[in-house]
Design an enzyme around this catalytic site. Structure first.
Site, short mmCIF file in Angstrom:
data_model
loop_
_atom_site.label_atom_id
_atom_site.label_comp_id
_atom_site.label_asym_id
_atom_site.label_seq_id
_atom_site.Cartn_x
_atom_site.Cartn_y
_atom_site.Cartn_z
N ARG A 106 0.82 -1.23 0.00
CA ARG A 106 0.00 0.00 0.00
C ARG A 106 0.85 1.27 0.00
NH1 ARG A 106 -3.11 -3.27 3.69
NH2 ARG A 106 -5.03 -3.98 2.67
N LYS A 128 1.81 11.54 -10.79
CA LYS A 128 1.01 10.65 -11.64
C LYS A 128 1.84 9.42 -12.02
CE LYS A 128 -0.41 13.67 -14.75
NZ LYS A 128 -1.19 14.23 -15.89
N GLU A 170 9.14 21.65 -23.28
CA GLU A 170 8.39 21.77 -22.03
C GLU A 170 9.06 22.77 -21.08
OE1 GLU A 170 5.51 20.52 -21.31
OE2 GLU A 170 5.21 18.89 -22.74
N LYS A 212 6.38 24.12 -12.61
CA LYS A 212 5.37 23.06 -12.61
C LYS A 212 4.99 22.68 -11.19
CE LYS A 212 4.17 18.41 -14.04
NZ LYS A 212 4.49 17.18 -14.79
N GLU A 222 -5.66 17.67 -10.60
CA GLU A 222 -6.12 18.19 -11.89
C GLU A 222 -7.59 18.62 -11.89
OE1 GLU A 222 -3.74 16.40 -15.49
OE2 GLU A 222 -4.70 14.76 -14.42
N ARG A 226 -4.18 23.40 -12.85
CA ARG A 226 -3.16 22.52 -13.43
C ARG A 226 -3.33 22.40 -14.95
NH1 ARG A 226 -1.18 16.90 -10.61
NH2 ARG A 226 0.23 16.17 -12.23
N ASN A 230 -1.16 22.44 -19.88
CA ASN A 230 -1.51 21.92 -21.20
C ASN A 230 -1.40 22.98 -22.30
OD1 ASN A 230 -2.11 19.20 -20.44
ND2 ASN A 230 -4.01 19.94 -19.54
N HIS A 233 -0.81 21.88 -25.82
CA HIS A 233 -0.99 20.43 -25.91
C HIS A 233 -2.24 20.02 -26.69
CE1 HIS A 233 2.23 20.44 -23.03
NE2 HIS A 233 2.25 19.14 -22.95
N HIS A 237 -1.38 17.69 -29.51
CA HIS A 237 -1.79 16.28 -29.45
C HIS A 237 -2.58 15.89 -30.70
CE1 HIS A 237 -1.47 15.87 -24.79
NE2 HIS A 237 -0.33 15.64 -25.39
N HIS A 250 6.91 14.58 -29.33
CA HIS A 250 5.91 15.29 -28.53
C HIS A 250 6.24 16.77 -28.36
CE1 HIS A 250 3.07 16.17 -25.31
NE2 HIS A 250 4.08 16.59 -24.57
#
Length: 346
Positions: A106, A128, A170, A212, A222, A226, A230, A233, A237, A250
């Site tokens: 855990r 994440k 980035e 960031k 998010e 946040r 993007n 993006h 994307h 990317h």
């Protein structure tokens, strides 16, 4: 030199070093640890690293089998909840090892040593974690911030140019999100950044990462601001998807997308035209192509409409009025066509 700061995300400590190797003295090795790397980063492991789980390279390694390899190694030590999983690698290694750490007993200790610029500046921070399942990317995961993130810019010397520039986009993006000296310093130190000067990167990477970090701290799951991360993006994307994933790196797509976001903001009457021109010059000076063509505008617009961050039946685009002033807004199809048609072959 050790440059360090601590974030509020479970007290994540970020340290950056201008040394030419990973020094075991930098690591909390008074605790038992399992190391995770891939075939490319194995050569950078410090002496005494054991046991080591070596994942295959690439996205295919983000799976249950890799997680179970890490857990089996942890059980062989055995690791306790106060011991460590240490990941040395790019986004795939960091994401997979972090997910394994989040579910082992855990949650056990986690240290990330990202080896690519994109993972240093993006994937390592924010908590994440995730693995792929079937055709779904990062569909299984958790929010689990690392206890420590160790940055070694010397690792970037081994990256192919396109991969380095992909991550650098980035870094440049972060410089737009706050009104600080980062933008000016990235402009004046461009030659050193492109030559991957370790001392310069040892200063600039933590500063970019801190941008960031402040945004993620304010919105760890998010729910709100946040989304500023993007910037570029949504447009980018969609271009990646249209051309085929992996065809356009990317970061190159993000740089292109930021240019489109600037043009959309100007067309909307929200973005200062002089600022939009400054941003495009900023990316162009670093060598990014902001004029990629859209082979099929209709399909591109359909992809935009299916953006994964679509909420309440509409896509919100991240735009800016000027540096440090970022906002979200839907854009009409008419405005999108006005912005995108000059870059369309259809």
């Amino acid at each position: 030199m050790d440059r360090s700061f601590t974030l509020g995300l479970r007290g994540t400590r970020v340290r950056s070093f201008d040394s030419g190797c990973i020094n075991p003295e930098d690591l909390p090795l008074s605790r038992a640890a399992v190391w995770v790397c891939d075939e490319a980063t194995r050569q950078f492991l410090p002496s005494g690293a054991d046991p080591v789980v070596v994942l295959s390279r690439g996205e295919a390694a983000k799976n249950w089998d890799s997680v179970l390899q890490i857990i089996d190694a942890a059980l062989s030590v055995p690791l306790g909840r106060d011991d460590l999983v240490i990941a040395l690698g790019g986004g795939v290694v960091c994401d997979t090892a972090a997910f394994a750490a989040s579910v082992y007993m855990r949650g056990c200790g986690l240290v990330l040593i990202p080896s690519t610029l994109l993972s240093m500046i993006d994937a390592s921070l924010g908590g994440k974690t995730g693995i792929d399942y079937g055709s779904y990317k990062n569909i299984i995961g958790s929010f689990y911030p690392a206890a420590e993130i160790l940055i070694y810019p010397f690792l970037l010397k081994s990256l192919p140019e396109s991969e380095y520039l992909s991550g650098l986009a980035e870094v440049l993006k972060h410089a737009l999100l706050e009104e600080s000296s980062l933008f000016a310093d990235l402009s004046s130190l461009r030659k050193d950044v492109l030559e991957r000067d370790v001392r310069v990167l040892n200063d600039l990477i933590p500063r970019s990462l801190a941008v960031k970090g402040r945004i993620v701290e304010a919105d760890p799951t998010e729910e709100g601001i946040r989304a500023q991360l993007n910037l570029g993006h949504t447009f980018g994307h969609a271009l990646e998807s249209l051309l085929g994933l992996g065809v356009l790196p990317h970061g190159f797509a993000v740089a292109w997308g930021i240019a489109r976001a600037m043009e959309a903001g100007v067309s909307l009457g929200a973005t200062d035209p002089a600022y939009a021109a400054e941003v495009k010059d900023f990316f162009t000076a670093y060598g990014y192509n902001l004029g990629y063509r859209i082979p099929d505008l209709g399909t591109y617009l359909d992809i935009l409409e299916r953006d994964k961050k679509r909420k309440n039946g509409e896509v919100n685009f991240v735009l800016q009025r000027h540096r440090g002033d970022t906002f979200l807004t839907p854009l009409s199809e008419e405005l999108l066509k006005k912005v995108l048609t000059p870059f369309s072959d259809a």
